[in-house]
Design a protein around this motif. Structure first.
Motif, mmCIF file in Angstrom:
data_model
loop_
_atom_site.group_PDB
_atom_site.id
_atom_site.type_symbol
_atom_site.label_atom_id
_atom_site.label_comp_id
_atom_site.label_asym_id
_atom_site.label_seq_id
_atom_site.Cartn_x
_atom_site.Cartn_y
_atom_site.Cartn_z
ATOM 1 N N ASP A 1 12.508 73.024 43.579
ATOM 2 C CA ASP A 1 12.537 73.487 44.496
ATOM 3 C C ASP A 1 12.800 72.046 45.287
ATOM 4 N N LEU A 2 11.845 71.317 44.907
ATOM 5 C CA LEU A 2 12.127 69.852 45.211
ATOM 6 C C LEU A 2 13.865 69.488 44.892
ATOM 7 N N VAL A 3 14.101 69.623 43.228
ATOM 8 C CA VAL A 3 15.470 68.961 43.603
ATOM 9 C C VAL A 3 16.475 70.199 44.491
ATOM 10 N N ASN A 4 16.572 71.262 44.602
ATOM 11 C CA ASN A 4 17.233 72.754 45.220
ATOM 12 C C ASN A 4 17.138 71.654 46.434
ATOM 13 N N ASP A 5 16.496 71.512 47.549
ATOM 14 C CA ASP A 5 16.012 70.686 48.746
ATOM 15 C C ASP A 5 16.676 69.446 49.062
ATOM 16 N N LEU A 6 16.980 68.390 47.270
ATOM 17 C CA LEU A 6 17.914 67.692 47.144
ATOM 18 C C LEU A 6 19.436 67.379 47.306
ATOM 19 N N VAL A 7 19.106 68.269 46.714
ATOM 20 C CA VAL A 7 20.626 68.804 45.988
ATOM 21 C C VAL A 7 21.017 70.031 47.910
ATOM 22 N N ALA A 8 20.203 70.453 48.816
ATOM 23 C CA ALA A 8 20.484 71.078 50.238
ATOM 24 C C ALA A 8 20.541 69.534 51.091
ATOM 25 N N ILE B 1 34.301 46.253 46.837
ATOM 26 C CA ILE B 1 34.977 47.477 46.290
ATOM 27 C C ILE B 1 35.548 47.111 45.428
ATOM 28 N N ASP B 2 35.675 48.176 44.171
ATOM 29 C CA ASP B 2 37.051 47.647 42.991
ATOM 30 C C ASP B 2 36.680 49.107 41.823
ATOM 31 N N LYS B 3 38.169 49.118 42.386
ATOM 32 C CA LYS B 3 37.553 50.524 41.505
ATOM 33 C C LYS B 3 38.055 50.724 40.294
ATOM 34 N N THR B 4 38.273 49.694 39.821
ATOM 35 C CA THR B 4 38.605 49.728 38.425
ATOM 36 C C THR B 4 37.202 49.795 37.592
ATOM 37 N N VAL B 5 36.286 49.472 38.531
ATOM 38 C CA VAL B 5 35.172 48.838 38.047
ATOM 39 C C VAL B 5 34.196 50.312 38.066
ATOM 40 N N ARG B 6 34.329 51.180 39.234
ATOM 41 C CA ARG B 6 33.303 52.559 39.660
ATOM 42 C C ARG B 6 34.003 52.965 41.099
ATOM 43 N N THR B 7 33.886 54.303 40.881
ATOM 44 C CA THR B 7 34.507 54.866 41.447
ATOM 45 C C THR B 7 34.093 55.874 42.155
ATOM 46 N N ASP B 8 32.648 56.009 42.031
ATOM 47 C CA ASP B 8 31.203 57.049 42.752
ATOM 48 C C ASP B 8 31.573 56.764 43.976
ATOM 49 N N LYS B 9 30.664 57.730 45.098
ATOM 50 C CA LYS B 9 30.078 58.033 46.501
ATOM 51 C C LYS B 9 29.215 57.472 46.601
ATOM 52 N N THR B 10 28.205 56.928 47.330
ATOM 53 C CA THR B 10 26.452 57.006 47.746
ATOM 54 C C THR B 10 26.501 56.751 49.270
ATOM 55 N N TYR B 11 25.244 57.356 49.203
ATOM 56 C CA TYR B 11 23.996 57.475 51.091
ATOM 57 C C TYR B 11 22.895 56.889 50.255
ATOM 58 N N TRP B 12 23.470 55.656 50.767
ATOM 59 C CA TRP B 12 21.501 55.170 51.063
ATOM 60 C C TRP B 12 20.514 56.358 51.450
ATOM 61 N N PHE B 13 19.381 56.714 50.777
ATOM 62 C CA PHE B 13 18.135 57.406 52.069
ATOM 63 C C PHE B 13 17.610 56.149 53.089
ATOM 64 N N ASP B 14 17.864 57.476 53.867
ATOM 65 C CA ASP B 14 17.617 56.310 55.653
ATOM 66 C C ASP B 14 16.190 57.322 55.856
ATOM 67 N N GLY B 15 15.575 57.943 55.163
ATOM 68 C CA GLY B 15 14.188 58.989 55.895
ATOM 69 C C GLY B 15 14.294 59.688 56.700
ATOM 70 N N SER B 16 15.953 60.580 57.160
ATOM 71 C CA SER B 16 16.245 61.686 57.424
ATOM 72 C C SER B 16 16.283 63.419 57.337
ATOM 73 N N SER B 17 15.541 63.191 55.929
ATOM 74 C CA SER B 17 14.701 64.924 55.474
ATOM 75 C C SER B 17 13.594 64.663 54.556
ATOM 76 N N GLN B 18 12.914 66.035 54.929
ATOM 77 C CA GLN B 18 11.487 65.897 53.793
ATOM 78 C C GLN B 18 11.592 65.557 52.391
ATOM 79 N N ALA B 19 12.799 66.244 52.005
ATOM 80 C CA ALA B 19 13.272 65.977 50.440
ATOM 81 C C ALA B 19 13.613 64.246 49.815
#
Length: 206
Positions: A29-36, A58-76
């Motif tokens: 349930d927690l994993v699903n909440d984090l996915v949501a 930003i160096d696209k030769t090293v990494r190309t993933d996208k991120t979002y830092w936790f900001d406490g905006s959800s219970q998950a």
């Protein structure tokens, strides 16, 4: 209880080899909440950088993933951070590490995204002590985490992303990389940190 494991599952591994892989670490349930939660903030993911603060690049030769830092905006997010704080307390009590705080972000890898071999502890800023990775989904192909033997080109272990699996390893000891994704791959990357600043100034996050 949001976790399915106790300290005995990972403390022996960490003491013996410096890393641990815990399958089915969190309740579904927690994993699903984090996915949501990932899908909720999906438009706000941004291209990941390397380095910290004024040194961030930003160096696209090293990494190309996208991120979002936790900001406490959800219970998950709050629940996950509470779990990590509990682990931090256990690590400090068991190994006298002096861990100070925990920071983390969602990571999204879409087709072709990668992160080349690197260490998480930045040069001159060795305050990241332990790296954590929690997988939120199970891609059919790609996105494996490769952890290398210390100071070696030899592979220590290759970990296939599987929803609910938690990986923890020593940040300064193990170089690692994320192989190119084929299917979408969602995870939470985090770090237990020491306060390495001087004159009573607390290290900034990220």
């Amino acid at each position: 209880m949001n976790t399915l494991f106790g300290p005995d599952v990972y403390l022996d591994d960490i003491e013996r080899q410096g890393y641990t892989v815990i399958h089915n670490a969190l309740i579904a349930d927690l994993v699903n909440d984090l996915v949501a939660d990932c899908h909720r903030i999906n438009p706000h993911f941004s291209l990941a950088g390397i380095g910290r603060l004024n040194d961030l690049q930003i160096d696209k030769t090293v990494r190309t993933d996208k991120t979002y830092w936790f900001d406490g905006s959800s219970q998950a997010q709050l629940t996950y951070q509470a779990i990590m704080q509990s682990i931090k307390t256990t690590l400090n009590r068991s190994f006298f590490m002096g861990l100070f705080d925990y920071e983390c972000h969602y990571a999204k890898y879409t087709q072709g995204d990668f992160y080349k071999k690197h260490l998480d502890a930045f040069k001159g800023r060795s305050n990241r002590v332990f790296t954590t990775v929690l997988y939120l989904n199970t891609p059919k192909q790609g996105g494996e985490l490769v952890i290398y033997k210390p100071k070696s080109k030899e592979i220590e272990i290759t970990i296939k992303p599987t929803a609910g699996t938690l990986v923890m390893f020593e940040s300064e000891r193990f170089a690692h990389e994320v192989l190119p994704a084929v299917d979408d791959r969602y995870s939470i990357a985090g770090w237990f940190r020491k306060n390495a600043s001087i004159s009573g100034i607390i290290d900034p996050p990220r």
